[in-house]
Scaffold this motif. Structure first.
Motif, PDB file in Angstrom:
ATOM      1  N   ALA A  69      -9.856  10.310  20.017  1.00 27.95           N
ATOM      2  CA  ALA A  69      -9.321   9.050  21.548  1.00 27.95           C
ATOM      3  C   ALA A  69      -8.515   8.149  20.071  1.00 27.95           C
ATOM      4  CB  ALA A  69     -10.060   8.402  22.119  1.00 27.95           C
ATOM      5  N   TRP A  70      -9.099   7.918  18.555  1.00 23.11           N
ATOM      6  CA  TRP A  70      -8.981   6.445  18.102  1.00 23.11           C
ATOM      7  C   TRP A  70      -7.649   7.498  17.483  1.00 23.11           C
ATOM      8  CZ3 TRP A  70      -8.059   7.212  12.254  1.00 23.11           C
ATOM      9  CH2 TRP A  70      -7.880   6.047  11.804  1.00 23.11           C
ATOM     10  N   SER A  71      -7.472   8.834  16.825  1.00 23.74           N
ATOM     11  CA  SER A  71      -6.715   9.128  15.703  1.00 23.74           C
ATOM     12  C   SER A  71      -5.049   9.067  17.315  1.00 23.74           C
ATOM     13  CB  SER A  71      -6.791  10.555  15.833  1.00 23.74           C
ATOM     14  OG  SER A  71      -7.701  10.925  14.835  1.00 23.74           O
ATOM     15  N   ARG A  72      -5.370   9.246  18.540  1.00 22.78           N
ATOM     16  CA  ARG A  72      -4.322   9.721  19.515  1.00 22.78           C
ATOM     17  C   ARG A  72      -4.195   8.397  18.860  1.00 22.78           C
ATOM     18  NH1 ARG A  72      -6.176  12.378  24.536  1.00 22.78           N
ATOM     19  NH2 ARG A  72      -7.891  12.001  23.387  1.00 22.78           N
ATOM     20  N   SER A  73      -4.780   6.967  19.770  1.00 19.34           N
ATOM     21  CA  SER A  73      -4.227   5.647  19.660  1.00 19.34           C
ATOM     22  C   SER A  73      -3.993   5.245  18.702  1.00 19.34           C
ATOM     23  CB  SER A  73      -5.736   5.096  19.960  1.00 19.34           C
ATOM     24  OG  SER A  73      -5.957   4.551  18.416  1.00 19.34           O
ATOM     25  N   LEU A  74      -2.632   5.454  17.756  1.00 15.94           N
ATOM     26  CA  LEU A  74      -2.831   5.086  16.374  1.00 15.94           C
ATOM     27  C   LEU A  74      -1.130   5.414  16.932  1.00 15.94           C
ATOM     28  CD1 LEU A  74      -3.932   7.029  13.772  1.00 15.94           C
ATOM     29  CD2 LEU A  74      -4.289   4.037  13.994  1.00 15.94           C
ATOM     30  N   PHE A  75      -0.468   6.405  17.748  1.00 17.84           N
ATOM     31  CA  PHE A  75       0.571   6.519  18.471  1.00 17.84           C
ATOM     32  C   PHE A  75       0.912   6.903  19.548  1.00 17.84           C
ATOM     33  CE2 PHE A  75      -1.392   9.732  14.734  1.00 17.84           C
ATOM     34  CZ  PHE A  75      -0.273   9.496  13.300  1.00 17.84           C
ATOM     35  N   LYS A  77       0.237   4.456  22.878  1.00 21.75           N
ATOM     36  CA  LYS A  77      -0.041   2.674  23.200  1.00 21.75           C
ATOM     37  C   LYS A  77      -0.686   3.162  23.959  1.00 21.75           C
ATOM     38  CE  LYS A  77       4.045   0.129  20.920  1.00 21.75           C
ATOM     39  NZ  LYS A  77       4.356  -0.746  21.139  1.00 21.75           N
ATOM     40  N   THR A  78      -0.660   3.718  24.799  1.00 26.18           N
ATOM     41  CA  THR A  78      -1.558   3.544  26.369  1.00 26.18           C
ATOM     42  C   THR A  78      -3.319   4.334  25.746  1.00 26.18           C
ATOM     43  OG1 THR A  78      -1.259   6.367  26.279  1.00 26.18           O
ATOM     44  CG2 THR A  78       0.758   4.410  27.314  1.00 26.18           C
ATOM     45  N   MET A  79      -3.457   4.953  24.824  1.00 28.13           N
ATOM     46  CA  MET A  79      -4.800   5.009  24.751  1.00 28.13           C
ATOM     47  C   MET A  79      -5.768   4.042  24.281  1.00 28.13           C
ATOM     48  SD  MET A  79      -5.274   8.282  24.956  1.00 28.13           S
ATOM     49  CE  MET A  79      -6.970   8.317  24.179  1.00 28.13           C
ATOM     50  N   ARG A  80      -4.333   2.964  23.190  1.00 29.56           N
ATOM     51  CA  ARG A  80      -5.128   2.094  23.141  1.00 29.56           C
ATOM     52  C   ARG A  80      -6.476   0.899  24.118  1.00 29.56           C
ATOM     53  NH1 ARG A  80      -0.420  -0.028  19.329  1.00 29.56           N
ATOM     54  NH2 ARG A  80       0.071   2.003  18.398  1.00 29.56           N
ATOM     55  N   LYS A  81      -6.464   1.151  24.919  1.00 28.18           N
ATOM     56  CA  LYS A  81      -6.960   0.815  26.364  1.00 28.18           C
ATOM     57  C   LYS A  81      -8.295   1.716  26.241  1.00 28.18           C
ATOM     58  CE  LYS A  81      -4.343  -2.092  28.926  1.00 28.18           C
ATOM     59  NZ  LYS A  81      -2.860  -3.166  29.756  1.00 28.18           N
ATOM     60  N   ASP A  82      -8.459   3.083  26.114  1.00 24.39           N
ATOM     61  CA  ASP A  82      -9.416   4.170  25.921  1.00 24.39           C
ATOM     62  C   ASP A  82     -10.931   4.054  25.288  1.00 24.39           C
ATOM     63  OD1 ASP A  82      -9.843   6.883  26.674  1.00 24.39           O
ATOM     64  OD2 ASP A  82     -10.502   7.011  25.078  1.00 24.39           O
ATOM     65  N   HIS A  83     -11.993   3.546  25.717  1.00 26.36           N
ATOM     66  CA  HIS A  83     -12.871   2.772  25.258  1.00 26.36           C
ATOM     67  C   HIS A  83     -13.517   3.847  24.306  1.00 26.36           C
ATOM     68  CE1 HIS A  83     -17.356   2.150  24.853  1.00 26.36           C
ATOM     69  NE2 HIS A  83     -17.351   3.237  25.165  1.00 26.36           N
ATOM     70  N   ASP A  84     -12.948   5.435  24.031  1.00 26.42           N
ATOM     71  CA  ASP A  84     -13.821   6.309  23.080  1.00 26.42           C
ATOM     72  C   ASP A  84     -12.651   5.196  21.598  1.00 26.42           C
ATOM     73  OD1 ASP A  84     -15.898   7.912  23.394  1.00 26.42           O
ATOM     74  OD2 ASP A  84     -14.390   8.995  24.233  1.00 26.42           O
ATOM     75  N   ALA A  85     -11.347   4.919  21.599  1.00 25.31           N
ATOM     76  CA  ALA A  85     -10.309   4.362  21.396  1.00 25.31           C
ATOM     77  C   ALA A  85     -10.769   3.415  20.543  1.00 25.31           C
ATOM     78  CB  ALA A  85      -9.084   4.676  21.328  1.00 25.31           C
ATOM     79  N   GLN A  86     -11.329   2.636  21.650  1.00 23.70           N
ATOM     80  CA  GLN A  86     -11.699   1.283  21.305  1.00 23.70           C
ATOM     81  C   GLN A  86     -12.618   0.991  20.187  1.00 23.70           C
ATOM     82  OE1 GLN A  86     -11.669  -0.907  24.884  1.00 23.70           O
ATOM     83  NE2 GLN A  86     -10.053  -1.409  24.559  1.00 23.70           N
ATOM     84  N   MET A  87     -13.907   2.251  20.655  1.00 23.08           N
ATOM     85  CA  MET A  87     -15.267   2.548  19.551  1.00 23.08           C
ATOM     86  C   MET A  87     -15.058   2.828  18.126  1.00 23.08           C
ATOM     87  SD  MET A  87     -19.128   2.180  19.170  1.00 23.08           S
ATOM     88  CE  MET A  87     -18.533   1.971  20.985  1.00 23.08           C
ATOM     89  N   GLY A  88     -13.485   3.534  17.539  1.00 17.50           N
ATOM     90  CA  GLY A  88     -12.966   4.160  16.638  1.00 17.50           C
ATOM     91  C   GLY A  88     -13.219   2.970  16.165  1.00 17.50           C
ATOM     92  N   TRP A  89     -12.056   1.462  16.258  1.00 15.30           N
ATOM     93  CA  TRP A  89     -11.882   0.697  15.954  1.00 15.30           C
ATOM     94  C   TRP A  89     -13.090  -0.288  15.862  1.00 15.30           C
ATOM     95  CZ3 TRP A  89      -7.394   0.474  12.804  1.00 15.30           C
ATOM     96  CH2 TRP A  89      -6.616   1.012  13.603  1.00 15.30           C
ATOM     97  N   LEU A  90     -13.724  -0.622  16.498  1.00 15.95           N
ATOM     98  CA  LEU A  90     -14.975  -0.902  16.241  1.00 15.95           C
ATOM     99  C   LEU A  90     -16.248  -1.051  15.374  1.00 15.95           C
ATOM    100  CD1 LEU A  90     -15.801  -1.759  20.084  1.00 15.95           C
ATOM    101  CD2 LEU A  90     -15.075  -3.593  18.790  1.00 15.95           C
ATOM    102  N   VAL A  91     -16.192   0.733  14.912  1.00 11.70           N
ATOM    103  CA  VAL A  91     -16.771   1.135  14.356  1.00 11.70           C
ATOM    104  C   VAL A  91     -16.559   0.564  12.794  1.00 11.70           C
ATOM    105  CG1 VAL A  91     -17.414   3.469  12.810  1.00 11.70           C
ATOM    106  CG2 VAL A  91     -17.661   2.987  15.184  1.00 11.70           C
ATOM    107  N   ILE A  92     -14.813   0.921  12.843  1.00 13.88           N
ATOM    108  CA  ILE A  92     -14.817   0.123  11.319  1.00 13.88           C
ATOM    109  C   ILE A  92     -14.852  -1.436  11.129  1.00 13.88           C
ATOM    110  CG2 ILE A  92     -12.234   0.318   9.751  1.00 13.88           C
ATOM    111  CD1 ILE A  92     -11.072   2.571  11.801  1.00 13.88           C
ATOM    112  N   VAL A  93     -14.221  -2.240  12.172  1.00 17.78           N
ATOM    113  CA  VAL A  93     -14.555  -3.738  12.350  1.00 17.78           C
ATOM    114  C   VAL A  93     -15.977  -3.351  11.531  1.00 17.78           C
ATOM    115  CG1 VAL A  93     -14.671  -5.703  13.326  1.00 17.78           C
ATOM    116  CG2 VAL A  93     -12.847  -3.852  14.020  1.00 17.78           C
TER     117      VAL A  93
END
Length: 291
Positions: A69-75, A77-93
């Motif tokens: 999900a995080w990888s797909r959210s890079l390209f 925009k609709t994936m950026r609200k996905d919980h798993d995509a956000q979790m990827g960013w939160l692990v990085i942060v």
């Protein structure tokens, strides 16, 4: 380091990495009580690769979803609200604090922080902190005579602010005796998260930090030639096997049990350790490794 030492230290690493008792403290104490040389920060970091491999396998479905999900959210925009995509960013942060402090305080981590007096103090202090956090969580979950149970937060409620706070708690574990899981889980409990949610994010958050630390120490060790590679690799495999078993047990344990047994254990161990150092039975300083 002998093969027997690597077996014992690998078991200690795997059995304590995910429990709120501090694996680095137990490696240091095992060596001290046994009269062995301190395995050192490099040994700890490399064997932690084994325990994090256990995390990767145990949480492989979660990790696979998050990375996808995080990888797909890079390209997309609709994936950026996905919980798993956000979790990827939160692990990085959440990994930023320990990354910055780990590099900045490298000399202290490998030197003064390994003093047994520091370790003992952290065992007691953080043990009390975990105990308070556990009682607050139990009060919310069980309610009371004049209180109704309070709904605690899940990972769906995790945002950047809480992710950074989790990350700062994790960074405290650079000091032996603190415990990565103990610091992050208790931090999550103070912020109002459920035990399982705090533990799950704690384990996911540890992956990039521990892997990076292990690779960094691996690089230094290969250049410096100061690691016994056979015993260290053996200890890493042992840590992986025992660590996987502990994860499976711990995730079931925290869903119904209190952290208080770990609190009592930490406090008693810390007090005994302080007494032994003050009595001159144990030296507060690590024995120098011969390589």
């Amino acid at each position: 380091m002998s093969w027997f030492e690597s077996l014992i230290l690998g078991l200690v690493q795997g059995l304590t990495e995910f429990l709120p008792v501090s694996s680095s403290a137990h490696l240091r104490l095992t060596a001290a009580f046994s009269g062995w040389e301190d395995p050192g920060a490099a040994f700890t970091a490399i064997t932690q690769i084994g325990t994090e491999a256990a995390v990767l396998i145990y949480f492989r479905k979660d990790i696979g979803r998050i990375i996808s999900a995080w990888s797909r959210s890079l390209f997309d925009k609709t994936m950026r609200k996905d919980h798993d995509a956000q979790m990827g960013w939160l692990v990085i942060v959440g990994s930023i604090p320990i990354g910055l402090l780990g590099v900045t305080l490298k000399d202290q981590i490998e030197g003064p922080f390994r003093d047994l007096r520091v370790t003992a103090t952290m065992l007691v202090v953080v043990g009390v902190v975990i105990g308070i956090a556990d009682r607050l969580a139990a009060r919310d979950e069980n309610g009371g005579r004049h209180r109704t149970p309070k709904q605690r937060k899940t990972l769906d409620d995790l945002g950047v602010k809480d992710g950074l706070i989790f990350g700062l708690c994790q960074a405290c574990a650079l000091i032996p005796g603190v415990s990565r899981s103990g610091a992050t889980i208790s931090g999550g409990l103070f912020m109002g998260y459920k035990r399982e949610a705090a533990a799950r994010y704690s384990f996911l958050l540890a992956i990039p930090a521990v892997m990076a630390s292990g690779v960094f120490e691996l690089k230094d060790a290969m250049e410096g030639g100061h690691v016994d590679w056979g015993p260290t690799a053996f200890a890493t495999v042992i840590a992986f096997a025992s660590g996987y078993a502990v994860i499976a047990w711990f995730m079931k344990f925290i869903s119904t049990k209190s952290f208080m047994p770990f609190v009592y254990y930490r406090v008693v161990l810390g007090i005994v350790l302080i007494g032994l150092v003050m009595a001159g039975v144990l030296s507060p300083h690590a024995a120098e490794s011969a390589g």
